[in-house]
Design an enzyme around this catalytic site. Sequence first.
Site, PDB file in Angstrom:
ATOM      1  N   LYS A  15      41.150  34.715  34.400  1.00 58.47           N
ATOM      2  CA  LYS A  15      41.038  33.945  35.561  1.00 58.47           C
ATOM      3  C   LYS A  15      39.730  32.882  34.923  1.00 58.47           C
ATOM      4  O   LYS A  15      39.726  31.706  35.505  1.00 58.47           O
ATOM      5  CB  LYS A  15      40.307  34.621  36.690  1.00 58.47           C
ATOM      6  CG  LYS A  15      41.523  35.259  37.467  1.00 58.47           C
ATOM      7  CD  LYS A  15      40.933  36.210  38.508  1.00 58.47           C
ATOM      8  CE  LYS A  15      42.111  36.751  39.301  1.00 58.47           C
ATOM      9  NZ  LYS A  15      41.741  37.492  40.551  1.00 58.47           N
ATOM     10  N   ARG A  19      39.774  28.848  34.707  1.00 58.74           N
ATOM     11  CA  ARG A  19      38.696  28.164  35.633  1.00 58.74           C
ATOM     12  C   ARG A  19      37.871  26.968  34.483  1.00 58.74           C
ATOM     13  O   ARG A  19      37.484  25.950  34.767  1.00 58.74           O
ATOM     14  CB  ARG A  19      37.511  29.075  36.121  1.00 58.74           C
ATOM     15  CG  ARG A  19      38.077  29.727  37.490  1.00 58.74           C
ATOM     16  CD  ARG A  19      36.785  30.326  37.958  1.00 58.74           C
ATOM     17  NE  ARG A  19      37.412  31.097  39.297  1.00 58.74           N
ATOM     18  CZ  ARG A  19      36.476  31.324  40.315  1.00 58.74           C
ATOM     19  NH1 ARG A  19      35.196  31.198  40.265  1.00 58.74           N
ATOM     20  NH2 ARG A  19      37.054  31.793  41.411  1.00 58.74           N
ATOM     21  N   HIS A 147      39.529  48.241  39.537  1.00 57.00           N
ATOM     22  CA  HIS A 147      39.468  47.264  40.465  1.00 57.00           C
ATOM     23  C   HIS A 147      38.895  47.791  41.619  1.00 57.00           C
ATOM     24  O   HIS A 147      37.756  47.406  42.378  1.00 57.00           O
ATOM     25  CB  HIS A 147      40.376  46.320  41.038  1.00 57.00           C
ATOM     26  CG  HIS A 147      40.868  45.324  39.689  1.00 57.00           C
ATOM     27  ND1 HIS A 147      42.106  44.527  39.752  1.00 57.00           N
ATOM     28  CD2 HIS A 147      40.170  45.026  38.344  1.00 57.00           C
ATOM     29  CE1 HIS A 147      41.952  43.864  38.762  1.00 57.00           C
ATOM     30  NE2 HIS A 147      41.062  43.945  38.033  1.00 57.00           N
TER      31      HIS A 147
END
Length: 189
Positions: A15, A19, A147
């Site tokens: 991610k 970005r 997570h």
Amino acid sequence: MGHALEPGRVSFDEKMRVRRAIEDAKIPFTYVTANCFAGYFAANLSQMETLLPPRDKVTIYGDGNVKVVYMDEDDIASYTIKTIDDPRTLNKTLNIRPPENILSQRELVEKWEKLLGKELQKISLSQEDFLASMKGLDFASQVGVGHFYHFFYEGCLTNFKIGEEGEEASELYPDVKYTRMDEYLKIYL
């Protein structure tokens, strides 16, 4: 999430590469941080083995008092759509953290117990035992455990203030009548 556990860190690293590429290319953006989808985290009282709420016993991560954010997926969509052409969210992160959905796992379990009309047996799982459960799991399961660790033991979804680079969705869009988790859980009765 630069400190995220392996192998779960891989998703955060990917991610961040996306970005950086967006920002380096000077593409206008709004990132949306949706937090814990209710269908995967609230419906099952944050249990990893099922998508349905337990009716007899529940595993509590640590003391169960770390705050997370539970969000109905339809509400996430409503907030996300509102950001289109909203200059207040341009080149920022929209954090979806409405105050009544910032709950500890214990608070979520209490909401279910009230709806169910009975108390569940609670089994606390220490941080050490939780992390030890990763051993021998396949890659995808290890990512999931990692997570869960960051969410329910470290509190990574709520242990920070939203700075100038972000906005909080329920403050920007008070007209959205988001689903509270006691209402959400009623569909499982």
